[in-house]
Enzyme design. Structure first.
Site, PDB file in Angstrom:
ATOM      1  N   LYS A 194       1.830   2.170  -5.125  1.00  0.00           N
ATOM      2  CA  LYS A 194       2.378   1.623  -6.390  1.00  0.00           C
ATOM      3  C   LYS A 194       1.462   1.927  -7.575  1.00  0.00           C
ATOM      4  CE  LYS A 194       2.354  -2.410  -4.348  1.00  0.00           C
ATOM      5  NZ  LYS A 194       2.096  -2.026  -2.944  1.00  0.00           N
ATOM      6  N   GLN A 226       2.040  -5.980  -3.272  1.00  0.00           N
ATOM      7  CA  GLN A 226       2.488  -6.077  -1.884  1.00  0.00           C
ATOM      8  C   GLN A 226       3.787  -5.265  -1.695  1.00  0.00           C
ATOM      9  OE1 GLN A 226       1.461  -9.516  -3.349  1.00  0.00           O
ATOM     10  NE2 GLN A 226      -0.455  -8.510  -2.881  1.00  0.00           N
ATOM     11  N   GLY A 279      -4.591  -4.221  -3.844  1.00  0.00           N
ATOM     12  CA  GLY A 279      -5.553  -3.166  -4.173  1.00  0.00           C
ATOM     13  C   GLY A 279      -4.736  -1.951  -4.538  1.00  0.00           C
ATOM     14  N   ASP A 284       0.806  -1.226   0.000  1.00  0.00           N
ATOM     15  CA  ASP A 284       0.000   0.000   0.000  1.00  0.00           C
ATOM     16  C   ASP A 284       0.837   1.272   0.000  1.00  0.00           C
ATOM     17  OD1 ASP A 284      -2.232  -1.652   0.100  1.00  0.00           O
ATOM     18  OD2 ASP A 284      -2.265  -1.650   2.298  1.00  0.00           O
TER      19      ASP A 284
HETATM   20  P1  GDP Z   1      -0.735   0.358  -3.553  1.00  0.00           P
HETATM   21  O1  GDP Z   1      -1.342  -0.916  -3.103  1.00  0.00           O
HETATM   22  O2  GDP Z   1       0.735   0.419  -3.318  1.00  0.00           O
HETATM   23  O3  GDP Z   1      -1.084   0.725  -4.964  1.00  0.00           O
HETATM   24  O4  GDP Z   1      -1.356   1.497  -2.611  1.00  0.00           O
HETATM   25  P2  GDP Z   1      -2.909   1.625  -2.182  1.00  0.00           P
HETATM   26  O5  GDP Z   1      -3.668   2.131  -3.318  1.00  0.00           O
HETATM   27  O6  GDP Z   1      -3.377   0.390  -1.515  1.00  0.00           O
HETATM   28  O7  GDP Z   1      -2.788   2.689  -1.032  1.00  0.00           O
HETATM   29  C1  GDP Z   1      -2.269   3.962  -1.226  1.00  0.00           C
HETATM   30  C2  GDP Z   1      -3.340   4.992  -0.822  1.00  0.00           C
HETATM   31  O8  GDP Z   1      -2.750   6.268  -0.678  1.00  0.00           O
HETATM   32  C3  GDP Z   1      -4.420   5.143  -1.874  1.00  0.00           C
HETATM   33  O9  GDP Z   1      -5.613   5.481  -1.251  1.00  0.00           O
HETATM   34  C4  GDP Z   1      -3.896   6.327  -2.698  1.00  0.00           C
HETATM   35  O10 GDP Z   1      -4.939   7.021  -3.362  1.00  0.00           O
HETATM   36  C5  GDP Z   1      -3.272   7.182  -1.650  1.00  0.00           C
HETATM   37  N1  GDP Z   1      -2.112   7.977  -2.060  1.00  0.00           N
HETATM   38  C6  GDP Z   1      -1.129   7.660  -2.931  1.00  0.00           C
HETATM   39  N2  GDP Z   1      -0.173   8.615  -2.935  1.00  0.00           N
HETATM   40  C7  GDP Z   1      -0.563   9.549  -2.057  1.00  0.00           C
HETATM   41  C8  GDP Z   1       0.012  10.780  -1.583  1.00  0.00           C
HETATM   42  O11 GDP Z   1       1.107  11.188  -1.966  1.00  0.00           O
HETATM   43  N3  GDP Z   1      -0.697  11.458  -0.641  1.00  0.00           N
HETATM   44  C9  GDP Z   1      -1.892  11.040  -0.162  1.00  0.00           C
HETATM   45  N4  GDP Z   1      -2.492  11.766   0.743  1.00  0.00           N
HETATM   46  N5  GDP Z   1      -2.457   9.898  -0.587  1.00  0.00           N
HETATM   47  C10 GDP Z   1      -1.793   9.159  -1.490  1.00  0.00           C
HETATM   48  P1  IMO Z   2      -0.887  -4.154  -2.318  1.00  0.00           P
HETATM   49  O1  IMO Z   2      -0.409  -4.679  -3.633  1.00  0.00           O
HETATM   50  C1  IMO Z   2      -0.978  -4.619   2.034  1.00  0.00           C
HETATM   51  C2  IMO Z   2      -1.034  -8.710   3.598  1.00  0.00           C
HETATM   52  C3  IMO Z   2      -2.296  -9.174   4.290  1.00  0.00           C
HETATM   53  C4  IMO Z   2      -1.709 -10.184   5.257  1.00  0.00           C
HETATM   54  C5  IMO Z   2      -0.578 -10.817   4.442  1.00  0.00           C
HETATM   55  C6  IMO Z   2      -0.949 -12.115   3.757  1.00  0.00           C
HETATM   56  O2  IMO Z   2      -2.189  -3.456  -2.369  1.00  0.00           O
HETATM   57  O3  IMO Z   2       0.191  -3.365  -1.640  1.00  0.00           O
HETATM   58  P2  IMO Z   2      -2.483 -12.817   1.705  1.00  0.00           P
HETATM   59  O4  IMO Z   2      -3.872 -12.446   1.361  1.00  0.00           O
HETATM   60  O5  IMO Z   2      -1.467 -12.434   0.679  1.00  0.00           O
HETATM   61  O6  IMO Z   2      -2.339 -14.232   2.136  1.00  0.00           O
HETATM   62  O7  IMO Z   2      -2.153 -11.954   3.030  1.00  0.00           O
HETATM   63  O8  IMO Z   2      -0.218  -9.868   3.480  1.00  0.00           O
HETATM   64  N1  IMO Z   2      -1.240  -8.186   2.211  1.00  0.00           N
HETATM   65  C7  IMO Z   2      -1.176  -6.886   1.896  1.00  0.00           C
HETATM   66  N2  IMO Z   2      -1.007  -5.797   2.670  1.00  0.00           N
HETATM   67  N3  IMO Z   2      -1.074  -4.488   0.690  1.00  0.00           N
HETATM   68  C8  IMO Z   2      -1.217  -5.571  -0.106  1.00  0.00           C
HETATM   69  O9  IMO Z   2      -1.186  -5.492  -1.456  1.00  0.00           O
HETATM   70  C9  IMO Z   2      -1.322  -6.842   0.499  1.00  0.00           C
HETATM   71  N4  IMO Z   2      -1.498  -8.092   0.017  1.00  0.00           N
HETATM   72  C10 IMO Z   2      -1.437  -8.903   1.089  1.00  0.00           C
HETATM   73  O10 IMO Z   2      -2.933  -8.114   4.938  1.00  0.00           O
HETATM   74  O11 IMO Z   2      -1.141  -9.523   6.354  1.00  0.00           O
HETATM   75 MG    MG Z   3      -2.876  -1.599  -1.853  1.00  0.00          MG
END
Ligand code: GDP
Ligand code: IMO
Ligand code: MG
Length: 423
Positions: free
Chosen positions: A16, A224, A40, A13
């Site tokens: 990416k 991840q 996600g 998260d």
């Molecule tokens: P990913 O899994 O690495 O693609 O990240 P996620 O989408 O799960 O989580 C990142 C969250 O932070 C999302 O809700 C993005 O919209 C938000 N986000 C990304 N970059 C920034 C930033 O620079 N500032 C803020 N406030 N939110 C951000």
């Molecule tokens: P993105 O790509 C954050 C975490 C789960 C759990 C562990 C194992 O959005 O960064 P799994 O379902 O893979 O067996 O879960 O890994 N986890 C993540 N945490 N971002 C993710 O993906 C994750 N994908 C799995 O919360 O702790």
């Molecule tokens: Mg994510």
């Protein structure tokens, strides 16, 4: 031409999806190399927020081809819903999205096994997203899995039945309460398979290597983060694939000498969803402010993300394992007005200060040692150039660059595509 990689350096998260979307204009192909719908990836532009699970984050661009690599695990049911979500945006995914024949399928019973396994662990549960990721990769390494290419063979349904029956026996073995109606799940599954088969299946390693020969540019998108890597993460509280740079080679079939830039992406603080050690985790008002301002809730499960300070010991480790060549710092805007900031620069490990990540980072073994910084007060979200950065932010960035010995080339100051500053 070469392949560039984009990898999360923390526990996922990091942002990416946003950065892949920003970078896609410079690439011909975006290729996801591991993970599945446990991911996600959030993208925001034109006032709309999109969350992608299995589909690469280059899908909203006109030109780029998006490849789902052999290292990915696909749940047809989730995948089809994801495609349906794209319909309203007029995306020609039948032309722009192609899938490796060697990618493995998540079956309904893999999801059930995930639930049974977690339920049987009680307090020691991993905190899995329950998407069937672990059981699917187990079947892959156990050489029992069903792959996308199998769908082109008549025999796949028989293989499916045998495997699903075996899974049902395994679910019983766990002896936990998992309620399900497999017949109902299978109706949905087989319907989704029919739609999945309308997409193009390819020998992706051949496709990608040919593209490299033709001078095309490829960005490999990780899911991840490095601390969730099956080998290098905080095992057993990890996911079941290699999220690090080597995973891009095995997950796409590209050789290490084809990799050029490795973009490492991190938040200006740290978050984690699910169980497992997190040395710099906070339980006070600072953590609740990070969660509130940063909207730190899982994009997939909606679970609250645990929050804490930036951990340079862990970040250095991730940079080393991945061979990161440039860094992207996300979410600095969230920290505006925090008063003071802390960065963990070493650990007190069994009474001694160490600066590397040890085998065991549970709280009883490790206490973080912090360096403190004054925090910027200004709202960063409207800034468009590094020349507008407050002095304190520059000091923070300079410190991190010096410690990590890698340049921070992108600073993200908000979720939108436009809130991205190149340095
Ligand atoms: P990913 O899994 O690495 O693609 O990240 P996620 O989408 O799960 O989580 C990142 C969250 O932070 C999302 O809700 C993005 O919209 C938000 N986000 C990304 N970059 C920034 C930033 O620079 N500032 C803020 N406030 N939110 C951000
Ligand atoms: P993105 O790509 C954050 C975490 C789960 C759990 C562990 C194992 O959005 O960064 P799994 O379902 O893979 O067996 O879960 O890994 N986890 C993540 N945490 N971002 C993710 O993906 C994750 N994908 C799995 O919360 O702790
Ligand atoms: Mg994510």
């Amino acid at each position: 031409m070469a392949v560039d990689l984009l990898l999360g350096l923390q526990w996922g998260d990091e942002g990416k999806g946003k950065i892949v979307d920003v970078l896609t204009k410079d690439y011909d192909i975006i290729a996801r190399f591991q993970g599945g719908p446990n991911a996600g990836h959030t993208l925001e532009f034109d006032g709309i927020k999109h969350v992608l699970r299995t589909i690469p984050s280059g899908i909203f661009h006109k030109k780029a081809i998006n490849v789902i690599g052999n290292g990915v695990v696909i749940d047809p049911v989730v995948f089809i819903k994801e495609l349906e979500g794209l319909d309203q945006f007029n995306i020609d995914y039948k032309a722009k999205l192609i899938i490796s024949r060697k990618a493995h399928l998540i079956l309904p019973t893999h999801r059930l096994l995930d639930a049974a396994s977690e339920a049987s662990k009680g307090k020691a549960k991993i905190g899995s997203t329950l998407k069937g990721i672990g059981p699917t990769y187990m079947d892959k390494t156990g050489r029992n899995g069903i792959r996308v290419g199998d769908l082109e063979l008549d025999s796949w349904k028989e293989k499916y039945r045998n495997l699903a029956d075996k899974h049902e026996a395994m679910i019983k073995f766990y002896n936990v309460d998992v309620q399900y109606d497999l017949e109902e799940m299978e109706v949905e599954f087989f319907e989704a398979i029919k739609l999945l088969k309308e997409l193009t299946f390819i020998d992706s390693e051949e496709y990608l290597n040919q593209a490299i020969k033709e001078g095309k540019t490829i960005l490999a998108e990780g899911a991840q983060g490095s601390l969730l890597d099956i080998d290098f993460g905080t095992y057993p509280f990890v996911t079941s694939s290699n999220t690090t740079a080597a995973g891009a080679c095995t997950g796409l079939g590209i050789a290490p000498n084809k990799v050029k830039e490795v973009y490492g992406i991190f938040k200006a603080y740290t978050t984690r969803v699910g169980s497992g050690p997190f040395p710099t985790e906070l339980f006070d008002e600072v953590a609740s402010n990070m969660a509130k301002v940063g909207h730190e809730f899982g994009a997939v499960t909606g679970r609250p993300r645990r929050c804490g300070w930036l951990d340079l010991v862990a970040l250095k480790y991730a940079c080393q394992v991945n061979g990161v060549t440039q860094l992207n710092m996300m979410k600095g805007d969230v920290l505006s007005g925090f008063g003071s900031l802390k960065v963990c620069t070493s650990y007190n490990y069994k009474g001694k200060a160490i600066s590397h990540l040890p085998y065991n980072i549970e709280p009883e073994n490790v206490t973080p040692i912090y360096t403190e910084f004054p925090c910027w007060k200004e709202d960063l979200t409207k800034m468009t150039s590094p020349s507008q950065f407050p002095k304190e932010l520059n000091e923070y960035i300079d410190f991190l660059e010096k410690e990590l010995e890698i340049p921070i080339k992108i600073v993200s100051v908000g979720p939108d595509r436009k809130q991205t500053i190149n340095r």
